[in-house]
Write an enzyme that holds these catalytic residues in place. Structure first.
Site, PDB file in Angstrom:
ATOM      1  N   GLY A   1     -26.951 -39.017  20.370  1.00 32.94           N
ATOM      2  CA  GLY A   1     -26.477 -38.888  21.743  1.00 32.94           C
ATOM      3  C   GLY A   1     -26.842 -37.547  22.367  1.00 32.94           C
ATOM      4  O   GLY A   1     -26.908 -37.431  23.593  1.00 32.94           O
TER       5      GLY A   1
ATOM      6  N   GLU B   1     -29.577 -42.408  14.308  1.00 33.18           N
ATOM      7  CA  GLU B   1     -28.513 -43.422  14.206  1.00 33.18           C
ATOM      8  C   GLU B   1     -28.761 -44.425  13.089  1.00 33.18           C
ATOM      9  O   GLU B   1     -27.826 -44.934  12.484  1.00 33.18           O
ATOM     10  CB  GLU B   1     -28.367 -44.168  15.547  1.00 33.18           C
ATOM     11  CG  GLU B   1     -27.746 -43.345  16.667  1.00 33.18           C
ATOM     12  CD  GLU B   1     -28.749 -42.549  17.473  1.00 33.18           C
ATOM     13  OE1 GLU B   1     -29.905 -42.360  17.005  1.00 33.18           O
ATOM     14  OE2 GLU B   1     -28.389 -42.100  18.574  1.00 33.18           O
TER      15      GLU B   1
ATOM     16  N   ALA C   1     -23.133 -38.357  19.413  1.00 35.83           N
ATOM     17  CA  ALA C   1     -21.766 -38.795  19.664  1.00 35.83           C
ATOM     18  C   ALA C   1     -20.931 -38.456  18.430  1.00 35.83           C
ATOM     19  O   ALA C   1     -21.470 -38.244  17.340  1.00 35.83           O
ATOM     20  CB  ALA C   1     -21.746 -40.290  19.947  1.00 35.83           C
TER      21      ALA C   1
ATOM     22  N   GLU D   1     -30.184 -38.111  23.685  1.00 40.72           N
ATOM     23  CA  GLU D   1     -30.044 -39.032  24.824  1.00 40.72           C
ATOM     24  C   GLU D   1     -29.487 -38.318  26.055  1.00 40.72           C
ATOM     25  O   GLU D   1     -29.929 -38.565  27.181  1.00 40.72           O
ATOM     26  CB  GLU D   1     -29.148 -40.204  24.420  1.00 40.72           C
ATOM     27  CG  GLU D   1     -29.807 -41.068  23.349  1.00 40.72           C
ATOM     28  CD  GLU D   1     -28.898 -42.149  22.783  1.00 40.72           C
ATOM     29  OE1 GLU D   1     -29.357 -43.283  22.646  1.00 40.72           O
ATOM     30  OE2 GLU D   1     -27.723 -41.842  22.471  1.00 40.72           O
TER      31      GLU D   1
HETATM   32  N1  DAK Z   1     -20.035 -36.168  14.843  1.00 37.41           N
HETATM   33  C1  DAK Z   1     -18.941 -35.576  14.308  1.00 37.41           C
HETATM   34  N2  DAK Z   1     -18.982 -34.418  13.590  1.00 37.41           N
HETATM   35  C2  DAK Z   1     -20.202 -33.858  13.406  1.00 37.41           C
HETATM   36  C3  DAK Z   1     -21.387 -34.424  13.944  1.00 37.41           C
HETATM   37  C4  DAK Z   1     -21.270 -35.635  14.703  1.00 37.41           C
HETATM   38  N3  DAK Z   1     -22.323 -36.249  15.308  1.00 37.41           N
HETATM   39  N4  DAK Z   1     -22.429 -33.632  13.583  1.00 37.41           N
HETATM   40  C5  DAK Z   1     -21.904 -32.615  12.863  1.00 37.41           C
HETATM   41  N5  DAK Z   1     -20.572 -32.747  12.752  1.00 37.41           N
HETATM   42  C6  DAK Z   1     -19.630 -31.867  12.056  1.00 37.41           C
HETATM   43  C7  DAK Z   1     -19.772 -32.000  10.536  1.00 37.41           C
HETATM   44  O1  DAK Z   1     -19.051 -33.123  10.073  1.00 37.41           O
HETATM   45  C8  DAK Z   1     -19.183 -30.676  10.075  1.00 37.41           C
HETATM   46  O2  DAK Z   1     -17.778 -30.782  10.156  1.00 37.41           O
HETATM   47  P1  DAK Z   1     -16.840 -30.209   8.954  1.00 37.41           P
HETATM   48  O3  DAK Z   1     -17.333 -30.874   7.713  1.00 37.41           O
HETATM   49  O4  DAK Z   1     -17.124 -28.710   8.977  1.00 37.41           O
HETATM   50  O5  DAK Z   1     -15.458 -30.572   9.392  1.00 37.41           O
HETATM   51  C9  DAK Z   1     -19.635 -29.700  11.165  1.00 37.41           C
HETATM   52  O6  DAK Z   1     -19.945 -30.503  12.321  1.00 37.41           O
HETATM   53  C10 DAK Z   1     -20.887 -28.930  10.786  1.00 37.41           C
HETATM   54  O7  DAK Z   1     -21.896 -29.875  10.447  1.00 37.41           O
HETATM   55  P2  DAK Z   1     -22.787 -29.722   9.120  1.00 37.41           P
HETATM   56  O8  DAK Z   1     -22.016 -29.091   8.031  1.00 37.41           O
HETATM   57  O9  DAK Z   1     -23.377 -31.059   8.862  1.00 37.41           O
HETATM   58  O10 DAK Z   1     -23.900 -28.696   9.642  1.00 37.41           O
HETATM   59  P3  DAK Z   1     -25.415 -28.540   9.139  1.00 37.41           P
HETATM   60  O11 DAK Z   1     -25.917 -27.301   9.802  1.00 37.41           O
HETATM   61  O12 DAK Z   1     -25.482 -28.645   7.665  1.00 37.41           O
HETATM   62  O13 DAK Z   1     -26.187 -29.817   9.730  1.00 37.41           O
HETATM   63  C11 DAK Z   1     -26.790 -31.412  11.474  1.00 37.41           C
HETATM   64  C12 DAK Z   1     -26.358 -29.953  11.107  1.00 37.41           C
HETATM   65  C13 DAK Z   1     -26.793 -31.527  12.971  1.00 37.41           C
HETATM   66  C14 DAK Z   1     -28.214 -31.647  10.925  1.00 37.41           C
HETATM   67  C15 DAK Z   1     -25.803 -32.407  10.802  1.00 37.41           C
HETATM   68  O14 DAK Z   1     -24.493 -32.031  11.149  1.00 37.41           O
HETATM   69  C16 DAK Z   1     -26.022 -33.823  11.209  1.00 37.41           C
HETATM   70  O15 DAK Z   1     -26.934 -34.497  10.726  1.00 37.41           O
HETATM   71  N6  DAK Z   1     -25.150 -34.347  12.115  1.00 37.41           N
HETATM   72  C17 DAK Z   1     -25.120 -35.740  12.477  1.00 37.41           C
HETATM   73  C18 DAK Z   1     -26.301 -36.110  13.351  1.00 37.41           C
HETATM   74  C19 DAK Z   1     -26.260 -37.576  13.717  1.00 37.41           C
HETATM   75  O16 DAK Z   1     -26.278 -38.468  12.877  1.00 37.41           O
HETATM   76  N7  DAK Z   1     -26.173 -37.858  15.044  1.00 37.41           N
HETATM   77  C20 DAK Z   1     -26.126 -39.220  15.571  1.00 37.41           C
HETATM   78  C21 DAK Z   1     -24.688 -39.638  15.768  1.00 37.41           C
HETATM   79  S1  DAK Z   1     -24.534 -41.304  16.443  1.00 37.41           S
HETATM   80  C22 DAK Z   1     -23.323 -44.572  23.391  1.00 37.41           C
HETATM   81  C23 DAK Z   1     -23.613 -43.265  23.641  1.00 37.41           C
HETATM   82  C24 DAK Z   1     -24.048 -42.451  22.625  1.00 37.41           C
HETATM   83  C25 DAK Z   1     -24.156 -42.924  21.356  1.00 37.41           C
HETATM   84  C26 DAK Z   1     -23.872 -44.235  21.095  1.00 37.41           C
HETATM   85  C27 DAK Z   1     -23.437 -45.059  22.105  1.00 37.41           C
HETATM   86  N8  DAK Z   1     -22.867 -45.445  24.436  1.00 37.41           N
HETATM   87  C28 DAK Z   1     -22.853 -44.911  25.806  1.00 37.41           C
HETATM   88  C29 DAK Z   1     -22.524 -46.787  24.195  1.00 37.41           C
HETATM   89  C30 DAK Z   1     -24.599 -42.007  20.319  1.00 37.41           C
HETATM   90  C31 DAK Z   1     -24.475 -42.196  18.980  1.00 37.41           C
HETATM   91  C32 DAK Z   1     -24.776 -41.077  18.105  1.00 37.41           C
HETATM   92  O17 DAK Z   1     -25.150 -40.010  18.531  1.00 37.41           O
END
Ligand code: DAK
Length: 258
Positions: free
Chosen positions: A109, A132, A65, A112
């Site tokens: 997400g 998360e 997400a 998921e």
């Molecule tokens: N959200 C927003 N932006 C994101 C992002 C994300 N999840 N993942 C990556 N980006 C953005 C980065 O901020 C960066 O943006 P700029 O800095 O260029 O503006 C760009 O994408 C490129 O990312 P990286 O520079 O980080 O790229 P890398 O190749 O170095 O790394 C990575 C790739 C995928 C390993 C890394 O980006 C990463 O760790 N991303 C976050 C992964 C994460 O923590 N995901 C979980 C998010 S929480 C629900 C439904 C769903 C959910 C909750 C509730 N309900 C129905 C109630 C879900 C929650 C989640 O998923």
């Protein structure tokens, strides 16, 4: 229909939805989930679409997400808005088969969303994870529930509590993904699978999906009863007669979804 965050196409009975926010690692923002819902609502009643493939790009399926969208929200915001819940549930109620074709990261997400599909075909570079916990939250769209049912408590605890990524070999061993293919072949393999599903009789395809899904919500004896009744009901279709006659005649069946 044209969209900002996804691309769609329909060919040979298969609808393809490509998640397309390359600058944000296909992060699943609310507008993207709304677009996904809109397409699924439309395709539910479009007889040209008999199976669906959801995919991303070679580097990322979806990195979860959108963290930047969630960052400033309070408990009261997310609770009263029922934040993103409605859109996320749509894919789980879509009645035709949905394959997730996953290359690269499927995190949070993203993992998921892939698990909400009926099965996952993964590229050899795919990585799955529920990170998360690193953000001070827990999974909110099935990461503690569907993942636990798919791979068991030990691995679900490991992934959700450590936040580590699981490489595709481990994901296949654990039963999360149905098949692993070279990344260059991912879409060909996913389309081949979807086209083969699309070639069968839709009543039997849809009842097979319903019957398997019922296994997760019933006791074995209730599930067997559901399966038996669905099996019996297909003998009321012309396609059962056609399928069996075609076998006896040594020819390809011409199913009519009747
Ligand atoms: N959200 C927003 N932006 C994101 C992002 C994300 N999840 N993942 C990556 N980006 C953005 C980065 O901020 C960066 O943006 P700029 O800095 O260029 O503006 C760009 O994408 C490129 O990312 P990286 O520079 O980080 O790229 P890398 O190749 O170095 O790394 C990575 C790739 C995928 C390993 C890394 O980006 C990463 O760790 N991303 C976050 C992964 C994460 O923590 N995901 C979980 C998010 S929480 C629900 C439904 C769903 C959910 C909750 C509730 N309900 C129905 C109630 C879900 C929650 C989640 O998923």
């Amino acid at each position: 229909m044209s969209f900002e965050n996804i691309q769609i196409s329909v060919d040979q009975g298969v609808g393809v939805i490509t998640l397309h926010r390359p600058k944000a690692m296909n992060a699943l923002c609310s507008p993207l989930m709304d677009e996904l819902t809109q397409v699924l609502d439309d395709w539910e009643h479009n007889s040209d679409v008999r199976a669906v493939v959801v995919t991303g790009n070679e580097k990322v399926f979806a990195a979860g997400a959108d963290i930047k969208e969630m960052q400033s929200k309070t408990f009261v915001d997310v609770h009263t808005e029922n934040f993103i819940t409605a859109g996320w549930e749509r894919i789980t109620t879509f009645r035709k088969p949905v394959i997730a074709a996953v290359a690269g990261y499927a995190l949070g997400g993203g993992c998921e969303l892939a698990m909400m599909c009926d099965f996952i075909i993964a590229a050899d570079n795919a990585q799955f994870g529920q990170p998360e916990i690193k953000l001070g939250i827990i999974p909110g769209a099935g990461g503690t529930q569907r993942l636990t049912r798919a791979i068991g408590k030990a691995k679900a605890m490991d992934l959700c509590l450590t936040g580590r990524n699981m490489a595709v070999e481990e994901a296949e061993r654990a039963g999360l993904v149905a098949r692993v293919v070279p990344v260059d072949d991912l879409m060909d393999e996913a389309l081949k699978a979807a086209r083969s599903i699309a070639s069968y009789s839709m009543p039997s395809v849809m009842l097979a999906k319903d019957s398997i899904n019922s296994a997760l919500n019933t006791s074995l004896s209730e599930g067997m009863m559901i399966e038996r009744r669905m099996f019996h009901s297909l003998f009321a279709t012309d396609d059962q007669k056609e399928g069996m006659q075609a076998f006896v005649d040594k020819r390809k069946p011409a199913f009519k979804d009747k």
